[in-house]
Design a protein around this motif. Sequence first.
Motif, PDB file in Angstrom:
ATOM      1  N   PRO A  89       4.673 -45.744  32.383  1.00 35.69           N
ATOM      2  CA  PRO A  89       4.557 -45.653  30.921  1.00 35.69           C
ATOM      3  C   PRO A  89       5.536 -44.658  30.314  1.00 35.69           C
ATOM      4  O   PRO A  89       6.104 -43.806  31.003  1.00 35.69           O
ATOM      5  N   SER A  90       5.717 -44.769  29.006  1.00 33.88           N
ATOM      6  CA  SER A  90       6.429 -43.740  28.247  1.00 33.88           C
ATOM      7  C   SER A  90       5.521 -42.517  28.101  1.00 33.88           C
ATOM      8  O   SER A  90       4.329 -42.566  28.444  1.00 33.88           O
ATOM      9  N   LYS A  91       6.067 -41.437  27.594  1.00 34.62           N
ATOM     10  CA  LYS A  91       5.266 -40.231  27.390  1.00 34.62           C
ATOM     11  C   LYS A  91       4.097 -40.505  26.442  1.00 34.62           C
ATOM     12  O   LYS A  91       2.953 -40.115  26.725  1.00 34.62           O
ATOM     13  N   GLU A  96      -1.747 -41.369  25.619  1.00 33.82           N
ATOM     14  CA  GLU A  96      -2.792 -42.214  25.040  1.00 33.82           C
ATOM     15  C   GLU A  96      -3.699 -42.795  26.127  1.00 33.82           C
ATOM     16  O   GLU A  96      -4.935 -42.767  26.011  1.00 33.82           O
ATOM     17  N   GLY A  97      -3.097 -43.315  27.188  1.00 32.69           N
ATOM     18  CA  GLY A  97      -3.880 -43.915  28.255  1.00 32.69           C
ATOM     19  C   GLY A  97      -4.724 -42.901  29.006  1.00 32.69           C
ATOM     20  O   GLY A  97      -5.881 -43.180  29.369  1.00 32.69           O
ATOM     21  N   PHE A  98      -4.159 -41.732  29.262  1.00 31.73           N
ATOM     22  CA  PHE A  98      -4.892 -40.680  29.965  1.00 31.73           C
ATOM     23  C   PHE A  98      -6.103 -40.232  29.145  1.00 31.73           C
ATOM     24  O   PHE A  98      -7.214 -40.097  29.673  1.00 31.73           O
ATOM     25  N   GLU A  99      -5.893 -40.030  27.860  1.00 36.91           N
ATOM     26  CA  GLU A  99      -6.998 -39.613  26.992  1.00 36.91           C
ATOM     27  C   GLU A  99      -8.089 -40.681  26.954  1.00 36.91           C
ATOM     28  O   GLU A  99      -9.283 -40.365  27.002  1.00 36.91           O
ATOM     29  N   ARG A 100      -7.686 -41.935  26.915  1.00 44.08           N
ATOM     30  CA  ARG A 100      -8.653 -43.035  26.855  1.00 44.08           C
ATOM     31  C   ARG A 100      -9.489 -43.103  28.136  1.00 44.08           C
ATOM     32  O   ARG A 100     -10.718 -43.263  28.088  1.00 44.08           O
ATOM     33  N   ASP A 109      -9.349 -40.111  40.684  1.00 42.10           N
ATOM     34  CA  ASP A 109      -8.956 -40.703  41.961  1.00 42.10           C
ATOM     35  C   ASP A 109      -9.528 -42.108  42.143  1.00 42.10           C
ATOM     36  O   ASP A 109      -9.450 -42.678  43.231  1.00 42.10           O
ATOM     37  N   ALA A 110     -10.081 -42.694  41.077  1.00 41.38           N
ATOM     38  CA  ALA A 110     -10.664 -44.039  41.180  1.00 41.38           C
ATOM     39  C   ALA A 110      -9.568 -45.069  41.402  1.00 41.38           C
ATOM     40  O   ALA A 110      -8.484 -44.995  40.816  1.00 41.38           O
ATOM     41  N   GLY A 111      -9.844 -46.055  42.223  1.00 36.66           N
ATOM     42  CA  GLY A 111      -8.849 -47.062  42.539  1.00 36.66           C
ATOM     43  C   GLY A 111      -8.414 -47.882  41.344  1.00 36.66           C
ATOM     44  O   GLY A 111      -7.301 -48.410  41.320  1.00 36.66           O
ATOM     45  N   HIS A 112      -9.273 -48.017  40.331  1.00 33.42           N
ATOM     46  CA  HIS A 112      -8.936 -48.824  39.169  1.00 33.42           C
ATOM     47  C   HIS A 112      -8.409 -47.984  38.013  1.00 33.42           C
ATOM     48  O   HIS A 112      -8.196 -48.504  36.918  1.00 33.42           O
ATOM     49  N   ARG A 113      -8.171 -46.694  38.267  1.00 40.11           N
ATOM     50  CA  ARG A 113      -7.628 -45.846  37.199  1.00 40.11           C
ATOM     51  C   ARG A 113      -6.122 -46.088  37.065  1.00 40.11           C
ATOM     52  O   ARG A 113      -5.404 -46.157  38.063  1.00 40.11           O
ATOM     53  N   ASN A 114      -5.646 -46.213  35.820  1.00 38.91           N
ATOM     54  CA  ASN A 114      -4.222 -46.437  35.570  1.00 38.91           C
ATOM     55  C   ASN A 114      -3.453 -45.146  35.336  1.00 38.91           C
ATOM     56  O   ASN A 114      -2.303 -45.025  35.757  1.00 38.91           O
ATOM     57  N   TYR A 115      -4.079 -44.181  34.657  1.00 40.78           N
ATOM     58  CA  TYR A 115      -3.374 -42.966  34.218  1.00 40.78           C
ATOM     59  C   TYR A 115      -4.015 -41.741  34.867  1.00 40.78           C
ATOM     60  O   TYR A 115      -5.092 -41.302  34.467  1.00 40.78           O
TER      61      TYR A 115
END
Length: 391
Positions: A89-91, A96-100, A109-115
């Motif tokens: 991702p961009s900054k 945004e994704g991390f906050e969400r 450390d969840a396998g389905h975590r994106n950020y």
Amino acid sequence: MLVQISNEPRDYAWGSTSLIARLQGRTPSGVPEAEVWFGDHPGSPAVVEDGTGRTLDAWLAEQPSATSKLPFLLKLLAAGSPLSIQVHPSKHQAEEGFEREEAAGIPRDAGHRNYRDDNHKPELIVAVSDEFEALAGLRPLPATRRLLATLRDCPGVRQLTERLSGTDDAVALAGVIGWVLSGEAGSEVDDVIAAVSELKLDSSHEFAREAQLIGRLQGYYPGDAGIVVALLMNYVTLSKGEAIFVGAGMLHAYVSGLGVELMAASDNVLRGGLTPKHIDTEELSRILNTSPIEPPRLVPSSKDEAIDVFDAGIADFSLTRVRLANTSVVLPISGPAIALVIDGRVDVSASDQSDHHVLSPGMALIASADEELLHLRSDGDGVVFVATPGR
């Protein structure tokens, strides 16, 4: 101040069993060795070789002139088999994704975590092996249409060709990638994979290398929808010393070889195939840049015969390669810097030359932020990569 740093190879399944060991001149461990991280990223911080056992993040925090974190992460990367097709991702997207995902309570450390953090991850890689293979960026559609025209006629190839025939190339590619990865394509994906796997082309043919690669991918990941995505991407072969730069939103996958990789300090990866791991098609599509490009080669600027600078214009990092031949070089640096030797025995000393270390291939050190010069000397041939903050 200079201090040596080290780390253990990470044993990802795609890692080579020999490339890093051969570089370091040791017996292979017998397990895949994929990456060695030289940095302070919490996922695998380097260890400071000063007898204290501290990790690099703890050491940096104690330096009066240091920032709390390095803006970059330097790696040795050794691919014995293809990595997943992925995008970063961009900054803004990362924040945004991390906050969400934090608000949703998804464990980091969840396998389905994106950020896993809130940073972007632009990266460059320079080939250390004689050849380094990669998929990088989406190929211009006229060339992809010529490639599809070489395949036997079948429903999957016809459907794929039709979906790539729109007037807007980026929109057409976005639609095809979403169609393939969502599972909507069904058996038509199998048709395309079979058609391209059966393709036998003379070595002089425009797409002979692509056909050979797709056959190899089918061997590693039978029936994986990512093989069709790979069919849309630039196949890039780097010779030793050549580089590519991967910016935000660019699909890529390293295929084979040993390289020095430098990136912003992040571990955010969204995958698009060639993997058993989690694929979030909706989020991938949201951050993916589907504009076609030529292979994203990064040509260094040369200050002289000994010094080449790989600078992608990213504030987080810049990479300098110093080539020695029974010579000495004085290299100006700014900010904390990490030096990694990949050839020969190199004596590295600080600005006043009172502190020096002899490094062999695969060994690294960090120069604290108050250092302004590195003195590099080799009695024979030597190659050193130096990572610093960018412009």
